[in-house]
Design an enzyme around this catalytic site. Sequence first.
Site, PDB file in Angstrom:
ATOM      1  N   ASN B 383       8.632  20.382  27.860  1.00 28.14           N
ATOM      2  CA  ASN B 383       8.472  18.971  27.544  1.00 28.14           C
ATOM      3  C   ASN B 383       7.146  18.731  26.822  1.00 28.14           C
ATOM      4  OD1 ASN B 383       8.654  16.234  27.362  1.00 28.14           O
ATOM      5  ND2 ASN B 383       8.987  15.867  29.528  1.00 28.14           N
ATOM      6  N   ASP B 384       6.039  19.006  27.528  1.00 26.14           N
ATOM      7  CA  ASP B 384       4.738  18.699  26.942  1.00 26.14           C
ATOM      8  C   ASP B 384       4.499  19.419  25.614  1.00 26.14           C
ATOM      9  OD1 ASP B 384       4.172  17.102  29.103  1.00 26.14           O
ATOM     10  OD2 ASP B 384       3.251  18.722  30.237  1.00 26.14           O
ATOM     11  N   VAL B 385       4.983  20.675  25.515  1.00 19.52           N
ATOM     12  CA  VAL B 385       4.657  21.476  24.333  1.00 19.52           C
ATOM     13  C   VAL B 385       5.427  21.037  23.085  1.00 19.52           C
ATOM     14  CG1 VAL B 385       4.000  23.507  25.672  1.00 19.52           C
ATOM     15  CG2 VAL B 385       6.350  23.270  24.886  1.00 19.52           C
TER      16      VAL B 385
END
Lengths: 132, 457
Positions: B383-385
């Site tokens: 998600n974050d990446v």
Amino acid sequence: MEGISLLTITVLAVFVGFEVVSKVSSTLHTPLMSGANAIHGIILVGSIIVAGQASEPLVLAVALLAVVLATANLVGGFVVTDRMLEMFHGRGPGRGTRAAGARAVDDAAVVPDPAESAVVEASNPAHESGAR
Amino acid sequence: MTLLDPLWTALLYLAAAVCFILALKGLNSPRTARRGNLVGAFGAVVAVVTVFLSVKMDNVPWIMGAIVVGSGIAAPVARRVRMTQMPQLVALFNGVGGGAAALVALLELAHTEDPWVRLAIVFTLLVGAVSFSGSGVTFAKLQELMTTRPVVFPGLPVAMALALLAGLAAAGAIVGTGSTGLALLLLAVGLVAGVLLVLPVGGADVPIVISLLNAFTGLAVAASGLVLGNVLLVVAGTLVGASGTILTRAMAAAMGRSVAGILFGAFKGGSTAGSTTASDRPVRSSSAEDVAVLLGYAQRVIIVPGYGLAVAQGQHTAAELAEALEERGIRVDFAIHPVAGRMPGHMNVLLAEANVPYESLKEMSEINSEFKTTDVALVVGANDVVNPAAKTTAGSPIYGMPILEVGEARQVVFLKRSMRPGFAGVENDLLYEPQTTLLFGDAKDSLTQVLAAVKGL
């Protein structure tokens, strides 16, 4: 040893430390950190020296605690790094190519490779018996 | 009785130091890394045998016993730990090493009058204690025993400053008096400072802090070498301190962060702010069969694996899916973000475990330009990446982190457990874009269903 020689060695070691990791791909950051982590477990040598000089029970107890902690750092560090690195292999011989089908990959994943686990098994007793 | 004279002792320590340098050198390349690690272990064995043979020793049976206990605890844990939990184990081993260095320094205080040696002792005590308790907090964060969000409270900078002052005062007094009581106080201050140092660090940045504390422990060990007059400890500790510092900076750079920003960013406030957009916007969720059709009739697919894949132990299924797609003539690559998983390089280890060839794992810089020509980007448990907020939302905790440009692919498929935000706690706007399809469920279950559907096409 004289202070100035120790200082010389320290400064040189700083530069070696900088040089030796200056161009590492991010792929290997984790194993490298883990390997460096294992190396500072060498504080075990210091812990052993202190424990070997201890004459009071309390001092001995604290020194032995240091020995236990340092051993955990040293042995655990090298073993966990080895486990990470045994995962790294390219398209080498002895492994199914990807075209050989999903089954081959699945088998290789489920059945532990006896050669690899043997290496881990063998490297450990060597550690411990060497340390004894 | 000692078997080795000082000359041989020095030569054997030199050999061990060379082994350590070769070990770090070997760890620079995937081909030599494993051998490098074994060379390091060999150097450690040489060093430990040497110390037994070169110094007059009492209590040898006790020491042997302690070594057996230490190995008996650490080796099985290190051998059995799941690869997903490896970062916290490294943190733990790092912490106990720092603790050992602090204890050695504490005991040496009674043996010296020299103020310079006392200064080295004070340094070891403080840095070792910081590393011990700081690593403990990183362990708790990674194991999710506590919140992964930055913990900040109003008095934190004041508490940190007070701890620092108390530490300096105690340190000065110890150099003057050599008092063991004050040394215990300094130890306590160090433990508190370690906790305060790591608490404000957000979950995504924790791996960098582990690396930093690793360098700290190296410095503590080097200082303890000065205390004991042991060259090997000085060299090994300094090596780790120096290489650990470089490594920490490299890791931080891979995430587009600065080390100071990570440690003190939360003090400034604002860095904990997430996206303010409401999360009840519509998303397009879909079935495994639909996803299989998208994938099966594409020409080029890039799989972006994340921590969710690792947790679900879905890496083997992902490898099978890649293979099934390649059999249909589709070009498949894995795009690895430098901090995919929980640590730089963590995802490479997990996928290598699943027998994905090293050559199919593409680094971010290598593959980012290829998303434009990609039909489907399949994001599995990441998600974050891939969160565009890293580029667009100043003030977001991940702002400035380089991301994989999956938004440029024609279609984006997210396999996610829920709409819960990622580790950094930031919402991902990409989930609401028109080209995005979501398939909810455990990463491994979803992959298994998609794989079955692809085979049935």
